[in-house]
Design an enzyme around this catalytic site. Sequence first.
Site: not given
Length: 342
Positions: A268, A318
């Site tokens: 995300y 990430h």
Amino acid sequence: MVAMRKRNLKVLTFLVLLVFLTSFFLNYTHTVVTTAWFPRQMVSELSESLKKLMNYPQRPCTCAHCVGEAGVSPWFDERFNQTMQPLLTAQNALFEEDTYSWWLRLQREKQPKNLNDTIKELFQVVPGNVDPVLKKGSVGCRRCAVVGNSGNLKESQYGPQIDGHDFVLRMNRAPTTGFEADVGSKTTHHLVYPESFRELGENVSMVLVPFKTTDLQWVISATTKGTISHTYVPVPARIKVKKNKILIYHPAFIKYVFDSWLQGHGRYPSTGILSVIFSLHICDEVDLYGFGADSKGNWHHYWENNPSAGAFRKTGVHDGDFESNVTATLASINKIRIFKGR
Ligand SMILES: *[C@@H]1O[C@H](CO)[C@@H](O)[C@H](O)[C@H]1NC(C)=O
Ligand SMILES: *[C@@H]1O[C@H](CO)[C@@H](O)[C@H](O)[C@H]1NC(C)=O
Ligand SMILES: *[C@@H]1O[C@H](CO)[C@@H](O)[C@H](O)[C@H]1NC(C)=O
Ligand SMILES: *[C@@H]1O[C@H](CO)[C@@H](O)[C@H](O)[C@H]1NC(C)=O
């Protein structure tokens, strides 16, 4: 005959005036209304302008180049969706089923509380009826500095330049005290989640980025009874931020950043890229400071002395390289400016 011509002239004058007024009001630098002297064309242009106004009920931007402007780059136009609302309000709190299930998986929340109930309770505590960020200062050229936490800010002397912006967005644990010369002292918006919270200055708007239902409950708890003091790590049970200074980043906007801008890279989006895309939607000009590695390739925070600390790039959730590519591409098409520091 003469009377008829006079009436036509009146209608024509009225239309010309309307077209000019509308185009003036819109003031989109990219919508140059060609002054054609045919009423029918003018009517169609007028309705085009009106349609634009209805579709994009945003503030007229008076900058030389407005970041949201379409028609500059197909790459940008493919990704940028003006109608996405960056902040959660009581009015836009309905989630599509796939958005909700995607969001629930971000931090693999087990047995989440009912989201509808939580949001209802949340907006009894923090403002939920307005979108203060978007409504404030309704006309002009809003210049924003998005300040990341990279060690490349050290000895950059960017402080005064950063403070010269209308909005200064910071994120997570970023301190300013003791670092003013390099990072500035002004903050208008600070993006945090419970685990990255730090106490904010008195007039700073906190933008809570919710990655799970508990984060929304934490806002309620931390401004009232203080019952939540642990999520997956200890979090502050109480915060001093005033309730009316709390804004909630829209979970659907997180998904938009992930789908549209990151094309599904990483698990995300990081707070950094979430701040950048947020600013594309609320600002007219965007300057980035403190993003990326320092000149020696180190990924540490400006308040750390150990260059190998922090290591944002290596976090499992990430995709730092892809996110850097997005910001670099935004800069290469002159949508934003990146100040690289040292
Ligand atoms: C833009 O966002 C709106 C609102 O979420 C959505 O309905 C629409 O499909 C999106 N447009 C594109 C081109 O993705
Ligand atoms: C929340 O309410 C909406 C409609 O009001 C409903 O469609 C949705 O299923 C509810 N979601 C949950 C998680 O209860
Ligand atoms: C916060 O805002 C109030 C009212 O505008 C002002 O008097 C005060 O000086 C501000 N405080 C800080 C720390 O900027
Ligand atoms: C981003 O990545 C693409 C594909 O790998 C590459 O072609 C492009 O040059 C990169 N852009 C920037 C600005 O680094």
